[in-house]
Design an enzyme around this catalytic site. Structure first.
Site, PDB file in Angstrom:
ATOM      1  N   HIS A  17      45.865  45.763  39.524  1.00 31.02           N
ATOM      2  CA  HIS A  17      44.687  45.085  38.954  1.00 31.02           C
ATOM      3  C   HIS A  17      43.540  45.227  39.944  1.00 31.02           C
ATOM      4  O   HIS A  17      43.367  44.418  40.853  1.00 31.02           O
ATOM      5  CB  HIS A  17      45.029  43.606  38.692  1.00 31.02           C
ATOM      6  CG  HIS A  17      43.938  42.844  37.983  1.00 31.02           C
ATOM      7  ND1 HIS A  17      44.189  41.712  37.238  1.00 31.02           N
ATOM      8  CD2 HIS A  17      42.599  43.024  37.914  1.00 31.02           C
ATOM      9  CE1 HIS A  17      43.049  41.239  36.741  1.00 31.02           C
ATOM     10  NE2 HIS A  17      42.071  42.014  37.150  1.00 31.02           N
ATOM     11  N   HIS A  19      39.428  46.666  39.854  1.00 29.74           N
ATOM     12  CA  HIS A  19      38.270  47.263  39.182  1.00 29.74           C
ATOM     13  C   HIS A  19      37.590  48.130  40.230  1.00 29.74           C
ATOM     14  O   HIS A  19      37.105  47.602  41.238  1.00 29.74           O
ATOM     15  CB  HIS A  19      37.320  46.173  38.684  1.00 29.74           C
ATOM     16  CG  HIS A  19      37.978  45.207  37.743  1.00 29.74           C
ATOM     17  ND1 HIS A  19      37.898  45.336  36.380  1.00 29.74           N
ATOM     18  CD2 HIS A  19      38.756  44.119  37.978  1.00 29.74           C
ATOM     19  CE1 HIS A  19      38.580  44.354  35.813  1.00 29.74           C
ATOM     20  NE2 HIS A  19      39.119  43.599  36.756  1.00 29.74           N
ATOM     21  N   HIS A 197      42.811  41.397  30.118  1.00 26.52           N
ATOM     22  CA  HIS A 197      42.579  40.159  30.863  1.00 26.52           C
ATOM     23  C   HIS A 197      42.721  39.006  29.865  1.00 26.52           C
ATOM     24  O   HIS A 197      42.107  39.046  28.784  1.00 26.52           O
ATOM     25  CB  HIS A 197      41.153  40.124  31.425  1.00 26.52           C
ATOM     26  CG  HIS A 197      40.936  40.984  32.638  1.00 26.52           C
ATOM     27  ND1 HIS A 197      41.237  42.315  32.677  1.00 26.52           N
ATOM     28  CD2 HIS A 197      40.426  40.672  33.860  1.00 26.52           C
ATOM     29  CE1 HIS A 197      40.924  42.791  33.885  1.00 26.52           C
ATOM     30  NE2 HIS A 197      40.429  41.820  34.624  1.00 26.52           N
ATOM     31  N   GLU A 200      42.401  33.875  32.277  1.00 29.48           N
ATOM     32  CA  GLU A 200      41.744  33.704  33.582  1.00 29.48           C
ATOM     33  C   GLU A 200      40.883  32.447  33.458  1.00 29.48           C
ATOM     34  O   GLU A 200      41.121  31.445  34.122  1.00 29.48           O
ATOM     35  CB  GLU A 200      40.898  34.941  33.921  1.00 29.48           C
ATOM     36  CG  GLU A 200      40.185  34.860  35.259  1.00 29.48           C
ATOM     37  CD  GLU A 200      39.257  36.064  35.521  1.00 29.48           C
ATOM     38  OE1 GLU A 200      38.884  36.766  34.568  1.00 29.48           O
ATOM     39  OE2 GLU A 200      38.889  36.286  36.702  1.00 29.48           O
ATOM     40  N   ASP A 278      41.775  42.617  42.459  1.00 33.09           N
ATOM     41  CA  ASP A 278      40.741  42.452  41.434  1.00 33.09           C
ATOM     42  C   ASP A 278      39.436  43.154  41.820  1.00 33.09           C
ATOM     43  O   ASP A 278      39.180  44.256  41.353  1.00 33.09           O
ATOM     44  CB  ASP A 278      40.515  40.962  41.132  1.00 33.09           C
ATOM     45  CG  ASP A 278      40.023  40.698  39.706  1.00 33.09           C
ATOM     46  OD1 ASP A 278      39.890  41.655  38.927  1.00 33.09           O
ATOM     47  OD2 ASP A 278      39.787  39.512  39.382  1.00 33.09           O
ATOM     48  N   ASP A 279      38.614  42.504  42.636  1.00 29.58           N
ATOM     49  CA  ASP A 279      37.322  43.060  43.066  1.00 29.58           C
ATOM     50  C   ASP A 279      37.175  42.795  44.568  1.00 29.58           C
ATOM     51  O   ASP A 279      36.432  41.901  44.983  1.00 29.58           O
ATOM     52  CB  ASP A 279      36.186  42.378  42.293  1.00 29.58           C
ATOM     53  CG  ASP A 279      36.334  42.569  40.796  1.00 29.58           C
ATOM     54  OD1 ASP A 279      35.985  43.656  40.303  1.00 29.58           O
ATOM     55  OD2 ASP A 279      36.825  41.644  40.120  1.00 29.58           O
TER      56      ASP A 279
HETATM   57  N1  HPA Z   1      37.512  39.220  35.144  1.00 24.55           N
HETATM   58  C1  HPA Z   1      36.925  39.746  34.075  1.00 24.55           C
HETATM   59  N2  HPA Z   1      36.213  40.860  34.132  1.00 24.55           N
HETATM   60  C2  HPA Z   1      36.095  41.488  35.295  1.00 24.55           C
HETATM   61  C3  HPA Z   1      36.687  40.993  36.425  1.00 24.55           C
HETATM   62  C4  HPA Z   1      37.434  39.793  36.350  1.00 24.55           C
HETATM   63  O1  HPA Z   1      37.997  39.271  37.325  1.00 24.55           O
HETATM   64  N3  HPA Z   1      36.366  41.856  37.429  1.00 24.55           N
HETATM   65  C5  HPA Z   1      35.632  42.840  36.894  1.00 24.55           C
HETATM   66  N4  HPA Z   1      35.443  42.620  35.594  1.00 24.55           N
HETATM   67 ZN    ZN Z   2      40.080  41.785  36.732  1.00 22.76          ZN
END
Ligand code: HPA
Ligand code: ZN
Length: 337
Positions: A17, A19, A197, A200, A278-279
């Site tokens: 996971h 991006h 996703h 969250e 994630d990021d």
């Molecule tokens: N959630 C939803 N969209 C996203 C995320 C995330 O954590 N990171 C990049 N796009």
């Molecule tokens: Zn994500």
């Protein structure tokens, strides 16, 4: 803790996971903004980092889309991907599944082929040089309509051999999985792997929809599934992996404190949780920082850590020989450490 730090750092891991646009470090962002003569709207790297104070997903997304706007050329996508792979190679990540957001680029006039050619060239270089296996998952932006997703899907077919799966990301609340039923049906028919996703920020009902309507093979995040015991039971019995992102959850206020993060509870319930970043450029850590932070906050044991790493390899979209090889690498590491 000190022993576990070294153990985590050397542990063979999979990242499922990530991006790629979220691995854009401010230093590289400034360099590419200069190279492409695109104004960034921040005076310095420090000022940009100061803006990384988020109280919800949307705060982050606004800055994330602004950041990716300096990516224009094939070489930019190469440099971005190459930088991420160099970092995770140094953290003993052995397999990666990268999300990318084609609409974040094509809507700015950057061709799909420019994006995927740059990313793909970097994946191949890292595979050759470091033995990292990799695959690509194209995400649809859920704040846009299904027609836009469908056009993106059609563009992707020219690159079918380089795309393993489709996913769903961006602003969750108000954009349930059911909005994308048709494009996911087409993706499944075309043989793509499917993830989304869900849970969250959105409710457990969105996780149900992702399973029932999109027929996903993994849930990205899934934290809020824990509010629904019948859903937990289903995720356990169907062995649906969750790609959990601890530092992301902290920075986006999905949890108020890592000591209250549900990861340990997920493992205790028998859920197939994995740890991911994630990021990483926005949330303060790559794979090892995520593992270390949850280990410390939740007092995870060495066995918990091994379970998380094993879950990553078991949940990966790889063929049987590669999975065997990676699990063998993990077993050998555990036996000798
Ligand atoms: N959630 C939803 N969209 C996203 C995320 C995330 O954590 N990171 C990049 N796009
Ligand atoms: Zn994500």
């Amino acid at each position: 803790m000190h022993d576990l730090r070294e153990f985590i750092e050397g542990l063979p891991k999979a990242e499922l996971h990530l991006h790629i646009e979220g691995s854009f470090e401010p230093e590289l962002m400034f360099e590419l903004a200069r190279r492409n003569a695109v104004p960034l709207g921040y005076a310095s790297v420090e000022q940009l980092r100061e803006a990384y104070a988020f109280s919800q997903l949307q705060d982050f997304l606004d800055i994330y889309y602004q950041g990716m706007s300096v990516l224009l050329e094939e070489q930019d996508f190469y440099d971005l991907t190459r930088a991420y792979l160099q970092r995770v190679h140094a953290q003993n990540v052995r397999h990666v599944e990268l999300f990318f957001d084609p609409q974040g680029h094509t809507d700015r006039g950057v061709a799909f082929t420019t994006v995927i050619d740059g990313i793909w060239r970097a994946l191949q270089d890292s595979q050759r040089e470091h033995g990292i296996s990799a695959c690509l998952i194209m995400c649809f932006l859920r704040h846009l309509d299904q027609n836009s997703a469908m056009r993106t899907f059609e563009q992707s077919l020219a690159h079918r051999d380089r795309i393993t799966g489709v996913g769903l990301d961006s602003s969750e609340i108000g954009h349930p999985p059911s909005k994308f039923a048709d494009v996911f049906a087409r993706a499944r028919e075309a043989g793509f792997r499917v993830v989304a996703h869900a849970g969250e920020e959105g409710p457990p009902a969105y996780v149900h929809e992702a399973l029932d309507i999109l027929r996903v093979q993994r849930i990205d995040h899934g934290n809020r599934a824990l509010e629904d015991p019948a859903l937990v039971e289903r995720l356990v019995s169907e062995a649906i992996p969750l790609t959990v992102c601890p530092l992301s959850n902290l920075r986006l206020c999905v949890v108020d404190d890592l000591r209250n993060h549900p990861l340990k509870q997920m493992l205790a319930l028998g859920l197939r949780a994995t740890v991911n970043s994630d990021d990483p450029a926005y949330f303060g850590g790559y794979m090892n920082e995520n593992y270390l932070a949850v280990q410390e906050a939740l007092e995870l044991t060495r066995e918990d850590i091994v379970t998380l790493a094993r879950n990553g390899f078991e949940a990966a979209f790889i063929d049987a020989p590669r999975r065997q090889a990676l699990l063998h690498e993990l077993d050998r590491y555990v036996a000798t450490q």
